[in-house]
Enzyme design. Sequence first.
Site, PDB file in Angstrom:
ATOM      1  N   SER A 167       1.112   7.967   5.414  1.00 25.31           N
ATOM      2  CA  SER A 167      -0.135   8.191   6.142  1.00 25.31           C
ATOM      3  C   SER A 167      -1.264   8.594   5.199  1.00 25.31           C
ATOM      4  O   SER A 167      -2.423   8.229   5.407  1.00 25.31           O
ATOM      5  CB  SER A 167       0.074   9.272   7.205  1.00 25.31           C
ATOM      6  OG  SER A 167       0.993   8.838   8.195  1.00 25.31           O
TER       7      SER A 167
ATOM      8  N   GLU B 141       1.654   0.259   9.985  1.00 29.51           N
ATOM      9  CA  GLU B 141       0.196   0.118   9.803  1.00 29.51           C
ATOM     10  C   GLU B 141      -0.589   1.278  10.413  1.00 29.51           C
ATOM     11  O   GLU B 141      -1.593   1.098  11.101  1.00 29.51           O
ATOM     12  CB  GLU B 141      -0.282  -1.235  10.345  1.00 29.51           C
ATOM     13  CG  GLU B 141       0.272  -2.371   9.505  1.00 29.51           C
ATOM     14  CD  GLU B 141      -0.397  -3.704   9.743  1.00 29.51           C
ATOM     15  OE1 GLU B 141      -1.581  -3.730  10.098  1.00 29.51           O
ATOM     16  OE2 GLU B 141       0.288  -4.722   9.558  1.00 29.51           O
TER      17      GLU B 141
ATOM     18  N   ARG C 272      19.648 -10.478  40.572  1.00 33.96           N
ATOM     19  CA  ARG C 272      20.695  -9.478  40.831  1.00 33.96           C
ATOM     20  C   ARG C 272      20.646  -9.017  42.288  1.00 33.96           C
ATOM     21  O   ARG C 272      19.591  -8.602  42.775  1.00 33.96           O
ATOM     22  CB  ARG C 272      20.481  -8.278  39.895  1.00 33.96           C
ATOM     23  CG  ARG C 272      21.378  -7.085  40.155  1.00 33.96           C
ATOM     24  CD  ARG C 272      22.790  -7.327  39.728  1.00 33.96           C
ATOM     25  NE  ARG C 272      23.548  -6.069  39.687  1.00 33.96           N
ATOM     26  CZ  ARG C 272      24.845  -6.009  39.454  1.00 33.96           C
ATOM     27  NH1 ARG C 272      25.538  -7.125  39.246  1.00 33.96           N
ATOM     28  NH2 ARG C 272      25.468  -4.845  39.434  1.00 33.96           N
TER      29      ARG C 272
ATOM     30  N   LEU D 220       0.831  -1.201   0.000  1.00 35.34           N
ATOM     31  CA  LEU D 220       0.000   0.000   0.000  1.00 35.34           C
ATOM     32  C   LEU D 220       0.869   1.257   0.000  1.00 35.34           C
ATOM     33  O   LEU D 220       0.721   2.118  -0.854  1.00 35.34           O
ATOM     34  CB  LEU D 220      -0.929  -0.012   1.221  1.00 35.34           C
ATOM     35  CG  LEU D 220      -1.798   1.235   1.439  1.00 35.34           C
ATOM     36  CD1 LEU D 220      -2.732   1.463   0.247  1.00 35.34           C
ATOM     37  CD2 LEU D 220      -2.596   1.115   2.735  1.00 35.34           C
TER      38      LEU D 220
ATOM     39  N   THR E 228       0.712   5.296  11.798  1.00 32.82           N
ATOM     40  CA  THR E 228       1.411   5.816  12.963  1.00 32.82           C
ATOM     41  C   THR E 228       0.421   6.056  14.103  1.00 32.82           C
ATOM     42  O   THR E 228      -0.793   6.152  13.896  1.00 32.82           O
ATOM     43  CB  THR E 228       2.111   7.145  12.640  1.00 32.82           C
ATOM     44  OG1 THR E 228       1.105   8.136  12.374  1.00 32.82           O
ATOM     45  CG2 THR E 228       3.029   7.009  11.448  1.00 32.82           C
TER      46      THR E 228
ATOM     47  N   GLU F 150       3.854   4.072  -0.340  1.00 32.99           N
ATOM     48  CA  GLU F 150       4.770   4.463  -1.406  1.00 32.99           C
ATOM     49  C   GLU F 150       5.736   5.515  -0.870  1.00 32.99           C
ATOM     50  O   GLU F 150       5.516   6.064   0.212  1.00 32.99           O
ATOM     51  CB  GLU F 150       3.984   4.997  -2.610  1.00 32.99           C
ATOM     52  CG  GLU F 150       3.046   3.956  -3.216  1.00 32.99           C
ATOM     53  CD  GLU F 150       2.327   4.466  -4.459  1.00 32.99           C
ATOM     54  OE1 GLU F 150       2.535   5.644  -4.832  1.00 32.99           O
ATOM     55  OE2 GLU F 150       1.564   3.676  -5.046  1.00 32.99           O
TER      56      GLU F 150
ATOM     57  N   ILE G 169       7.905  -2.210   2.409  1.00 32.33           N
ATOM     58  CA  ILE G 169       7.178  -3.464   2.255  1.00 32.33           C
ATOM     59  C   ILE G 169       7.857  -4.568   3.057  1.00 32.33           C
ATOM     60  O   ILE G 169       8.980  -4.986   2.746  1.00 32.33           O
ATOM     61  CB  ILE G 169       7.080  -3.858   0.766  1.00 32.33           C
ATOM     62  CG1 ILE G 169       6.480  -2.712  -0.050  1.00 32.33           C
ATOM     63  CG2 ILE G 169       6.269  -5.134   0.620  1.00 32.33           C
ATOM     64  CD1 ILE G 169       5.126  -2.230   0.439  1.00 32.33           C
TER      65      ILE G 169
END
Length: 390
Positions: free
Chosen positions: A140, A370, A275, A133, A372, A135, A165
């Site tokens: 966005s 997917e 620890r 999707l 922001t 480019e 991608i």
Amino acid sequence: MSDRVPQPVDRQLPTEEARDLIALVRDIARREIAPRAAEEEEAGHFPRELFTLLSGSGLLGLPYDSAHGGGDQPYEVYLQVLEELAAARLTVGLGVSVHTLACHALAGYGTKEQQTEHLPAMLGGGLLGAYCLSEPSSGSDAASLRTKAVRDGDDWVITGTKAWITHGGIADFCTVLARTGEDGPRGITAFLVPGDAPGLTAAAPEKKMGMKGSPTAQLHFDGVRVPDGRRLGEEGQGFAIALSALDSGRLGIAACAIGVAQAALDEALAYATGRRQFGRPIVDFQGLRFMLADMATRIEAGRALYLAAARARDAGASFSRQAAMAKLFCTDAAMSVTVDAVQVLGGYGYTADFPAERYMREAKALQIVEGTNQIQRMVIARHLAGPESR
């Protein structure tokens, strides 16, 4: 130093079949994924053999129809599988999520003939998918994409470049969104493109902060010819298909984020227990105990949020707002928890001898992919303000 095996999470699963499925996933994670995760991520090795194993185990098509090779599992169960995989290694968990996203258009909008021809190999035949999707100039603002598909007889000729991608250059098939008409969202159509189509080439993988084992690359379409029989849905329906896929994909990212956060908490808790300073384990100090308590609370809240959204999806209810909320909250929680995990380990947390620093670098990516987290806030606000809101 190799990663520790993730600690089992006490899950509320709806069926005995789902409980057996989670047990299978945990066994695969313990034996096949976690022991090599640190070494292979450092080397930038993509574990294709693990995806072949997952496909053979029926784990690459869980939320889809068994008539086409899927697992008939509700999203409530599928997402918990993703969380388990991501806790062992994010490259694997996210890879399964992206593959599932790449299958969405065909499973949801393809014709019966297309589904019968392609889905069995995609869901259980060892194939791996990519979702195309974004480019270079449209991230966005996905509706402004420029990749074009021009009709030529019974074929479409696709020209353009896709960016960021996941599985770019190694995927066996790609779900591609391309412009077939007017500017804007109504001129976009979806296509199923073979990974070895003539004219389709991949650039060198991006050099990323984290997830070095997961290849991310630009894909160049230089007159790639695709039969009209590989068009998914109607002409101009592609953007609606993409948004539908992203709603589900955001839940996958949310589940992966909680997996990474859980792994970071497990690491921090194990270190704090072992620890010793000032004559006692550092977990006994209140400042550290409060930090661990906050980490655990964020994880539980995120898990509850993504599962609530998944149950809405499984019930056939609208879940777009809940998906955006889950993606936003869970990925922000993962970033916070992994930063705190590094702090718990102190100087050791800043070294590659322990996985905490890798978890922190990986968590950052989840706030970006997917959609922001700024976009998620816009989606949520639009739902709150009503359909007339811009």
